[in-house]
Design a protein around this motif. Structure first.
Motif, PDB file in Angstrom:
ATOM      1  N   UNK A   1       5.107   1.878  -5.119  1.00 41.04           N
ATOM      2  CA  UNK A   1       3.923   2.618  -5.552  1.00 41.04           C
ATOM      3  C   UNK A   1       3.655   2.406  -7.040  1.00 41.04           C
ATOM      4  N   UNK A   2       4.706   2.330  -7.846  1.00 42.46           N
ATOM      5  CA  UNK A   2       4.531   2.028  -9.275  1.00 42.46           C
ATOM      6  C   UNK A   2       3.876   0.669  -9.452  1.00 42.46           C
ATOM      7  N   UNK A   3       4.329  -0.288  -8.672  1.00 40.15           N
ATOM      8  CA  UNK A   3       3.777  -1.633  -8.767  1.00 40.15           C
ATOM      9  C   UNK A   3       2.304  -1.648  -8.371  1.00 40.15           C
ATOM     10  N   UNK A   4       1.975  -1.002  -7.273  1.00 39.70           N
ATOM     11  CA  UNK A   4       0.589  -0.984  -6.817  1.00 39.70           C
ATOM     12  C   UNK A   4      -0.298  -0.176  -7.750  1.00 39.70           C
ATOM     13  N   UNK A   5       0.256   0.835  -8.400  1.00 41.19           N
ATOM     14  CA  UNK A   5      -0.521   1.588  -9.382  1.00 41.19           C
ATOM     15  C   UNK A   5      -0.874   0.710 -10.573  1.00 41.19           C
ATOM     16  N   UNK A   6       0.066  -0.125 -11.007  1.00 44.35           N
ATOM     17  CA  UNK A   6      -0.223  -1.058 -12.098  1.00 44.35           C
ATOM     18  C   UNK A   6      -1.326  -2.035 -11.693  1.00 44.35           C
ATOM     19  N   UNK A   7      -1.289  -2.491 -10.443  1.00 44.26           N
ATOM     20  CA  UNK A   7      -2.334  -3.384  -9.935  1.00 44.26           C
ATOM     21  C   UNK A   7      -3.683  -2.670  -9.936  1.00 44.26           C
TER      22      UNK A   7
ATOM     23  N   UNK B   1       2.652   9.228  -2.391  1.00 45.79           N
ATOM     24  CA  UNK B   1       1.350   8.585  -2.237  1.00 45.79           C
ATOM     25  C   UNK B   1       0.253   9.626  -2.107  1.00 45.79           C
ATOM     26  N   UNK B   2       0.482  10.612  -1.265  1.00 47.57           N
ATOM     27  CA  UNK B   2      -0.527  11.650  -1.046  1.00 47.57           C
ATOM     28  C   UNK B   2      -0.729  12.526  -2.283  1.00 47.57           C
ATOM     29  N   UNK B   3       0.375  12.887  -2.943  1.00 49.94           N
ATOM     30  CA  UNK B   3       0.296  13.848  -4.051  1.00 49.94           C
ATOM     31  C   UNK B   3      -0.181  13.216  -5.354  1.00 49.94           C
ATOM     32  N   UNK B   4       0.216  11.975  -5.618  1.00 45.83           N
ATOM     33  CA  UNK B   4      -0.026  11.374  -6.932  1.00 45.83           C
ATOM     34  C   UNK B   4      -1.147  10.342  -6.913  1.00 45.83           C
ATOM     35  N   UNK B   5      -1.211   9.528  -5.875  1.00 44.91           N
ATOM     36  CA  UNK B   5      -2.081   8.357  -5.926  1.00 44.91           C
ATOM     37  C   UNK B   5      -3.315   8.439  -5.032  1.00 44.91           C
ATOM     38  N   UNK B   6      -3.302   9.291  -4.040  1.00 43.67           N
ATOM     39  CA  UNK B   6      -4.403   9.319  -3.064  1.00 43.67           C
ATOM     40  C   UNK B   6      -5.749   9.526  -3.749  1.00 43.67           C
ATOM     41  N   UNK B   7      -5.844  10.537  -4.580  1.00 45.12           N
ATOM     42  CA  UNK B   7      -7.096  10.819  -5.275  1.00 45.12           C
ATOM     43  C   UNK B   7      -7.367   9.791  -6.364  1.00 45.12           C
TER      44      UNK B   7
END
Length: 437
Positions: free
Chosen positions: A237-243, A288-294
């Motif tokens: 998830x960290x990697x995909x967030x950087x992307x 994923x749901x709590x941090x990145x979904x929105x």
């Protein structure tokens, strides 16, 4: 072309067992204008001594880390020292065909491409068997294969490129953006995801060499990465967030890239579940749901954005906060639905290897079966897998109407073999992974 410098960057940590074979396959490259950078990453075995044996070759440079800093840091160090116009990052236990660099550079130059990708196979330490691995997705999706015009086909860019840097020859210019260079993330696992995906986004043209040029060793050290994945849930998830942040900063007007991003995320979340323990996977889904979904605006997705029904099914489960996520069941449903779509037609599954056995096992668990199984290996004929008997094609060719190939690697070969036969031939993975394309 002979004067264009190519930098080969290879981090190594306690890699003495396979290092000589690796070094010699690099030094034997038919393309000679090379800068070969090995980063000895805090090694405690005989790695440094082996590297020193080859120092007479002036193309070889050795960088030493006093302590082990990991593959990402080592690759970044190598990038700082590299002078090449073209770059490739390789692993220290893999083996390379002598014409690997020459073939990739020639293809990239002729097609005016920014990235050239090659195919590879797996070399298994235990069985000593080479497993043919071909990325069938580019041939399926790219309209002008083997050349991809990125701006015209952004909606599946991340499906064709993959996360690994070792199958890509990259023009250094595309790494430079806003006065800096794209770098590897310093995380223990999935540290090449951001680098590879950001590089793909920066390219205008990507080209493919349709040959196996690299032999990727499935060694114990590489398999141990799965244990790292189980220790901490959020590396991917960290990697995909950087992307995603890179995409937002640099590609805001490229909406189709987001579609490709979402489909890659959902596909890999399905794949990751197979190799991650349940507790860790559940923590990743919760984050994923709590941090990145929105943040990633995933609430706006619709079924029309999905490559497959499987991705849409997982998306619905995530969106609805359903705790019962079962990637194997999602895939089984898709396979059963596809096979059932042929009604009363006689169907044969071509291939009684690992992929074929997996499909037959899935069907058996659902109380389903298939009419015939075909295999080229005479030793398997007349045997059974989950109640399905194995035949040669000649034995049942007059009975079968539909042939399904479970292993996409062999699909094109089988289509060629049957080119004069009046049969429907389908790649199972193509049909279920890209059912909406």
């Amino acid at each position: 072309m002979n004067n264009i410098l190519v930098s080969i960057i290879i981090p190594v940590y306690n890699g003495a067992d396979f290092l000589r074979e690796n070094i010699e396959s690099v030094l034997r490259q038919t393309y000679q204008c090379l800068e070969i950078i090995y980063i000895c990453d805090g090694c405690t075995d005989s790695t440094e001594g082996i590297l020193n044996e080859y120092r007479e070759d002036r193309r070889l440079k050795i960088i030493r880390n006093s302590i082990n800093k990991g593959a990402a840091c080592s690759r970044n160090f190598g990038l700082e020292y590299a002078n090449g116009q073209w770059l490739i990052f390789l692993d220290a236990d893999d083996i390379f065909e002598p014409n690997m660099i020459e073939a990739m550079l020639d293809k990239a130059q002729r097609e005016n491409a920014d990235i050239c990708c090659c195919y590879y196979n797996y070399l298994d330490d235990d069985s000593k068997v080479n497993y043919k691995i071909m990325n069938w997705v580019p041939q399926l999706l790219i309209k002008s294969y083997p050349v991809m015009e990125v701006k015209k086909e952004e909606n599946y860019l991340f499906q064709i490129g993959g996360n690994s840097p070792w199958d890509k020859l990259i023009h250094r210019d595309i790494l430079r953006i806003d006065g800096a260079e794209i770098r590897f993330q310093n995380i223990p696992n999935a540290n090449d995801v951001y680098f590879s995906m950001a590089s793909l986004m920066q390219a205008d043209r990507i080209v493919f060499v349709d040959k196996i040029l690299l032999h990727y060793r499935k060694s114990c050290g590489k398999r141990s990465l799965s244990s790292q994945r189980n220790k901490r849930h959020n590396y991917y998830l960290e990697a995909m967030d950087a992307v995603y942040e890179f995409l937002e900063r640099n590609k805001q007007d490229h909406g189709q890239l987001k579609i490709s991003f979402y489909n890659k995320l959902l596909k890999e979340l399905r794949d990751i579940q197979y190799g991650m323990n349940t507790e860790v996977y559940e923590k990743m889904i919760d984050e994923l749901r709590a941090v990145y979904w929105e943040k990633w605006m995933m609430d706006k997705l619709q079924q029309k954005h999905m490559n497959s029904e499987m991705n849409w099914k997982l998306y619905e489960l995530l969106r609805d906060n359903n705790e019962d996520i079962d990637s194997a069941a999602i895939q089984s449903d898709a396979i059963v639905k596809f096979i059932s779509s042929f009604g009363d037609k006689k169907i044969a599954l071509w291939g009684a290897g690992g992929a074929g056995k997996s499909v037959l096992n899935m069907l058996a668990k659902r109380g389903k079966s298939i009419d015939y199984v075909i295999d080229m290996d005479q030793r398997k004929w007349e045997k059974e897998i989950d109640g399905c008997r194995i035949y040669s094609y000649e034995m049942i060719k007059d009975k079968v109407e539909v042939i399904i190939v479970p292993n996409p690697v062999w699909y094109e070969d089988i289509v060629y073999v049957l080119r004069e036969e009046n049969k429907e031939v389908y790649s199972l993975m193509k049909e279920i992974e890209f059912s909406n394309i």
